[in-house]
Design an enzyme around this catalytic site. Structure first.
Site, PDB file in Angstrom:
ATOM      1  N   TYR A  27       0.848  -1.194   0.000  1.00 30.78           N
ATOM      2  CA  TYR A  27       0.000   0.000   0.000  1.00 30.78           C
ATOM      3  C   TYR A  27       0.881   1.241   0.000  1.00 30.78           C
ATOM      4  O   TYR A  27       1.565   1.524   0.995  1.00 30.78           O
ATOM      5  CB  TYR A  27      -0.927   0.012   1.214  1.00 30.78           C
ATOM      6  N   PHE A  44     -13.196  -5.958   1.314  1.00 28.26           N
ATOM      7  CA  PHE A  44     -14.262  -5.403   0.474  1.00 28.26           C
ATOM      8  C   PHE A  44     -15.621  -5.972   0.891  1.00 28.26           C
ATOM      9  O   PHE A  44     -16.427  -6.389   0.040  1.00 28.26           O
ATOM     10  CB  PHE A  44     -14.023  -5.680  -1.005  1.00 28.26           C
ATOM     11  N   PRO A  45     -15.931  -6.008   2.188  1.00 26.74           N
ATOM     12  CA  PRO A  45     -17.211  -6.594   2.625  1.00 26.74           C
ATOM     13  C   PRO A  45     -18.418  -5.762   2.220  1.00 26.74           C
ATOM     14  O   PRO A  45     -19.543  -6.257   2.263  1.00 26.74           O
ATOM     15  CB  PRO A  45     -17.063  -6.641   4.146  1.00 26.74           C
ATOM     16  N   LEU A  46     -18.179  -4.516   1.827  1.00 24.36           N
ATOM     17  CA  LEU A  46     -19.262  -3.657   1.345  1.00 24.36           C
ATOM     18  C   LEU A  46     -19.150  -3.451  -0.158  1.00 24.36           C
ATOM     19  O   LEU A  46     -19.794  -2.562  -0.722  1.00 24.36           O
ATOM     20  CB  LEU A  46     -19.241  -2.312   2.079  1.00 24.36           C
ATOM     21  N   THR A  52     -20.921  -0.607  -3.129  1.00 19.32           N
ATOM     22  CA  THR A  52     -22.004  -0.910  -4.059  1.00 19.32           C
ATOM     23  C   THR A  52     -23.150  -1.683  -3.416  1.00 19.32           C
ATOM     24  O   THR A  52     -24.173  -1.895  -4.069  1.00 19.32           O
ATOM     25  CB  THR A  52     -21.478  -1.706  -5.272  1.00 19.32           C
TER      26      THR A  52
END
Length: 285
Positions: free
Chosen positions: A68, A212-214, A218
């Site tokens: 990152y 990316f649980p959400l 989206t």
């Protein structure tokens, strides 16, 4: 349903942590799949304050990676949390960034050992709680790549060994080499491509950490989620996280945000228990 889980031996954490992948670049560059995650953040001081606020309101598991912003992500987390050893910090090694658009696995054992040492320096910790092999490099034996992490765990330099971006077959191979404490894969209401890994970890004592649980925000566009959220008077993100946690007590979510209000909303998903009918509706294809 319990709100805490033993992520690595002896370290229990809240089942909603904080992903820090997007704490890089300019604020206007952080959303969506094209976010570069390439330069140090332009609002460094604000993000350090945000990370410390996150701990104050209940976050005790923060996730980063050496890729990152070419190590700037670890440096940011290290500065913010250096005096907070009670917070579980996880990082990932084994990806190089030749350019802002490239993420290339590199599993040479010497490189992995170097990244472990750099991680300890940047994170300002003698012992990193959890280190994932960010991606498996097929150019080197899996035994050699995992061997670096297993040796570090045995030496006390790290607390747990993890894998990221894998399938169930690779998990089975890895477990034949060493104990795998956690697997980090994408998973959400809209992305269940790692369902086989989720099932496999449920029977092996391995924590499943969903990134990316959400689905990069989206989930708010999912009609099923919106319907349940409206009926419950809840946020769509809370419904999506509650559904995810209901997939197994070994499941942990690490949604990313730099918004204090979104952070509070995410943490409040701990208190939302969905009914069997709601879970079925959300799980339908």
């Amino acid at each position: 349903m319990t709100n805490r889980h033993e992520l690595i031996p002896g370290r229990h954490v809240s089942r909603i942590g904080l992903g820090t992948m997007r704490l890089a670049d300019r604020p206007d560059q952080r959303r969506g799949p094209t976010a570069p995650v390439w330069q140090p953040p332009t609002d460094r001081h604000e993000l350090i304050r945000f990370l410390r606020h996150a701990i104050d309101v209940g976050v005790d598991h923060v996730d980063t990676a050496d890729a990152y912003a070419l190590g700037a992500g670890e440096e940011l987390v290290g500065e913010a949390l250096a005096t907070l050893p009670e917070v579980v910090v996880a990082t990932k090694i084994g990806n190089v960034r030749p350019s802002a658009s490239e993420w290339v696995p590199l599993g040479h054992p010497a490189y992995l050992r170097q990244q472990l040492e750099l991680g300890r320096r940047r994170l300002r910790r003698e012992r990193i709680d959890l280190v994932y092999l960010h991606r498996v490099d097929e150019s080197f034996p899996l035994e050699d790549q995992l061997g670096v992490l297993a040796e570090a765990r045995d030496a006390g330099a790290i607390g747990g060994v993890g894998l990221s971006g894998i399938d169930a077959e690779l998990l089975d191979r890895a477990r034949g080499i060493t104990r795998i404490d956690a697997v980090q894969n994408p998973y959400s209401v809209g992305d269940r491509s790692s369902a086989d890994v989720l099932r496999a970890t449920s029977t092996t004592g391995t924590t499943f950490v969903a990134f990316f649980p959400l689905a990069m925000g989206t989930v708010e566009q999912d009609a099923r989620v919106a319907e349940v959220a409206a009926a419950r008077g809840a946020e769509a993100s809370q419904v999506a996280l509650a559904w995810l946690l209901a997939q197994g007590e070994h499941v942990i979510a690490i949604p990313g945000t730099t918004s204090e209000s979104h952070l509070r909303s995410n943490l409040e998903a701990h208190d939302l228990t969905l009914s069997a009918d709601e879970l079925r509706a959300l799980s339908s294809r």
